[in-house]
Enzyme design. Structure first.
Site, PDB file in Angstrom:
ATOM      1  CD  GLU A  86      87.951  63.874 109.754  1.00  0.00           C
ATOM      2  OE1 GLU A  86      87.075  63.010 109.763  1.00  0.00           O
ATOM      3  OE2 GLU A  86      89.157  63.622 109.568  1.00  0.00           O
ATOM      4  CE  LYS A  95      69.527  83.651 113.801  1.00  0.00           C
ATOM      5  NZ  LYS A  95      70.741  83.081 114.383  1.00  0.00           N
ATOM      6  CE  LYS A 143      72.102  87.845 115.763  1.00  0.00           C
ATOM      7  NZ  LYS A 143      73.219  87.028 115.274  1.00  0.00           N
ATOM      8  NE  ARG A 192      68.975  86.956 121.068  1.00  0.00           N
ATOM      9  CZ  ARG A 192      70.144  86.827 120.404  1.00  0.00           C
ATOM     10  NH1 ARG A 192      71.226  87.392 120.844  1.00  0.00           N
ATOM     11  NH2 ARG A 192      70.180  86.101 119.297  1.00  0.00           N
ATOM     12  CG  HIS A 199      82.732  82.155 114.328  1.00  0.00           C
ATOM     13  ND1 HIS A 199      81.760  82.553 115.203  1.00  0.00           N
ATOM     14  CD2 HIS A 199      82.934  80.837 114.572  1.00  0.00           C
ATOM     15  CE1 HIS A 199      81.403  81.523 115.966  1.00  0.00           C
ATOM     16  NE2 HIS A 199      82.102  80.481 115.606  1.00  0.00           N
ATOM     17  CD  GLU A 257      78.023  82.570 112.293  1.00  0.00           C
ATOM     18  OE1 GLU A 257      77.874  83.682 112.834  1.00  0.00           O
ATOM     19  OE2 GLU A 257      77.600  81.511 112.778  1.00  0.00           O
TER      20      GLU A 257
HETATM   21  P1  GTP Z   1      74.780  85.417 118.035  1.00  0.00           P
HETATM   22  O1  GTP Z   1      73.998  86.640 118.385  1.00  0.00           O
HETATM   23  O2  GTP Z   1      74.440  84.207 118.869  1.00  0.00           O
HETATM   24  O3  GTP Z   1      74.741  85.116 116.578  1.00  0.00           O
HETATM   25  O4  GTP Z   1      76.293  85.743 118.406  1.00  0.00           O
HETATM   26  P2  GTP Z   1      77.275  86.770 117.707  1.00  0.00           P
HETATM   27  O5  GTP Z   1      76.621  87.441 116.562  1.00  0.00           O
HETATM   28  O6  GTP Z   1      77.892  87.608 118.781  1.00  0.00           O
HETATM   29  O7  GTP Z   1      78.387  85.827 117.081  1.00  0.00           O
HETATM   30  P3  GTP Z   1      79.342  84.744 117.736  1.00  0.00           P
HETATM   31  O8  GTP Z   1      80.538  84.725 116.857  1.00  0.00           O
HETATM   32  O9  GTP Z   1      79.567  84.949 119.188  1.00  0.00           O
HETATM   33  O10 GTP Z   1      78.520  83.385 117.614  1.00  0.00           O
HETATM   34  C1  GTP Z   1      78.028  82.934 116.404  1.00  0.00           C
HETATM   35  C2  GTP Z   1      77.724  81.443 116.474  1.00  0.00           C
HETATM   36  O11 GTP Z   1      78.854  80.719 116.965  1.00  0.00           O
HETATM   37  C3  GTP Z   1      76.617  81.023 117.402  1.00  0.00           C
HETATM   38  O12 GTP Z   1      75.365  81.140 116.776  1.00  0.00           O
HETATM   39  C4  GTP Z   1      76.978  79.562 117.683  1.00  0.00           C
HETATM   40  O13 GTP Z   1      76.673  78.720 116.584  1.00  0.00           O
HETATM   41  C5  GTP Z   1      78.477  79.645 117.781  1.00  0.00           C
HETATM   42  N1  GTP Z   1      78.905  79.933 119.156  1.00  0.00           N
HETATM   43  C6  GTP Z   1      79.368  81.102 119.629  1.00  0.00           C
HETATM   44  N2  GTP Z   1      79.655  81.022 120.931  1.00  0.00           N
HETATM   45  C7  GTP Z   1      79.373  79.758 121.309  1.00  0.00           C
HETATM   46  C8  GTP Z   1      79.451  79.056 122.560  1.00  0.00           C
HETATM   47  O14 GTP Z   1      79.848  79.576 123.587  1.00  0.00           O
HETATM   48  N3  GTP Z   1      79.068  77.753 122.557  1.00  0.00           N
HETATM   49  C9  GTP Z   1      78.633  77.124 121.446  1.00  0.00           C
HETATM   50  N4  GTP Z   1      78.271  75.841 121.548  1.00  0.00           N
HETATM   51  N5  GTP Z   1      78.529  77.754 120.260  1.00  0.00           N
HETATM   52  C10 GTP Z   1      78.889  79.052 120.186  1.00  0.00           C
HETATM   53 MG    MG Z   2      74.548  83.573 115.517  1.00  0.00          MG
END
Ligand code: GTP
Ligand code: MG
Length: 231
Positions: free
Chosen positions: A66, A73, A81, A84, A148, A167
């Site tokens: 679609e 970033k 990040k 953190r 993902h 990603e």
């Molecule tokens: P980050 O530290 O945020 O990058 O998370 P992570 O490394 O644990 O990876 P994760 O697969 O949980 O998330 C990566 C990305 O997926 C985030 O940056 C968002 O774009 C998306 N995402 C993950 N969880 C959520 C959620 O609960 N809500 C939304 N809207 N997006 C999410």
């Molecule tokens: Mg992320």
């Protein structure tokens, strides 16, 4: 580089040490070059997806993609990040640990299209999968759904070749709709979403899944109806 005598080209750091402006410029150039690799990786993956899209348009009755989006970033959120997650503050550590500097999102029509796109990408010879998270089979407790992939792809630079992580998020329109609005609500409440809203969001995610399943069933019916009749 030694500390130069005081001149207009040097500044003073907060600890009183002299800062060489040439050093700062070199660091900035390195960072710009570093980020450029991720921008090129986004371009590569976006091209791959656009090729699939055009190929589907040309050879099949329908197109599973679609829309495609991407984001690089920002330097601020890369550094946020690193802080953190307590990673070391240098480019090598960032390269190794922050794997979502380049992000590409593919929004598909139907649930079954997600696996189709995934397989078409993963089977490409220059793509290596570093990590895969299936938040569709195992949705997040808040309701978030997406597939993902963290892949690495080669980027051919003027002076060298590098492998760059990207990603890739693959989801349906309904999953994308939910995630976009949840993201806004999450930010509005600075991560502290009140319990009643949290349960409404989880219900909305359930409704999105039902819609996806309904559309998938319709899609199959249409496919069957379109099959040539055999006597
Ligand atoms: P980050 O530290 O945020 O990058 O998370 P992570 O490394 O644990 O990876 P994760 O697969 O949980 O998330 C990566 C990305 O997926 C985030 O940056 C968002 O774009 C998306 N995402 C993950 N969880 C959520 C959620 O609960 N809500 C939304 N809207 N997006 C999410
Ligand atoms: Mg992320």
């Amino acid at each position: 580089v030694g500390v130069k005598p005081w001149q207009s080209d040097t500044g003073s750091a907060s600890n009183g040490q002299l800062v060489d402006v040439d050093d700062v410029r070199a660091l900035r150039d390195q960072f710009v070059d570093f980020m450029l690799g991720y921008k090129f990786a986004i371009d590569e993956v976006t091209t791959k997806i656009n090729i699939l899209r055009e190929d589907f348009n040309n050879t099949h009755a329908y197109n599973p993609i679609e829309h495609v989006g991407s984001r690089l970033k920002s330097p601020e959120s890369v550094l946020e990040k690193v802080r953190r997650k307590n990673y070391a503050m240098n480019l090598a550590a960032i390269r190794e640990n922050v794997l979502d500097i380049a992000g590409v999102r593919v929004v598909c029509s139907f649930i079954s299209d997600i696996a189709t796109i995934r397989d078409l990408l993963v089977s490409q010879a220059d793509i290596t999968v570093l990590e895969e998270r299936d938040y569709i089979t195992h949705r997040k407790p808040n309701g978030y759904q997406s597939l993902h992939l963290i892949v690495s792809i080669p980027v051919f630079r003027a002076g060298h070749t590098q492998r760059v992580p990207v990603e890739i998020q693959i989801r349906t329109i309904a999953m994308d709709f939910w995630a976009s609005l949840e993201h806004k609500i999450y930010y509005k409440y600075r991560g502290e979403v009140p319990p009643n809203l949290r349960s409404d969001l989880a219900q909305a995610a359930e409704a999105a899944t039902q819609l996806d399943e309904k559309m998938e069933a319709l899609h199959r019916q249409v496919d069957r109806a379109a099959e040539p009749k055999t006597a």
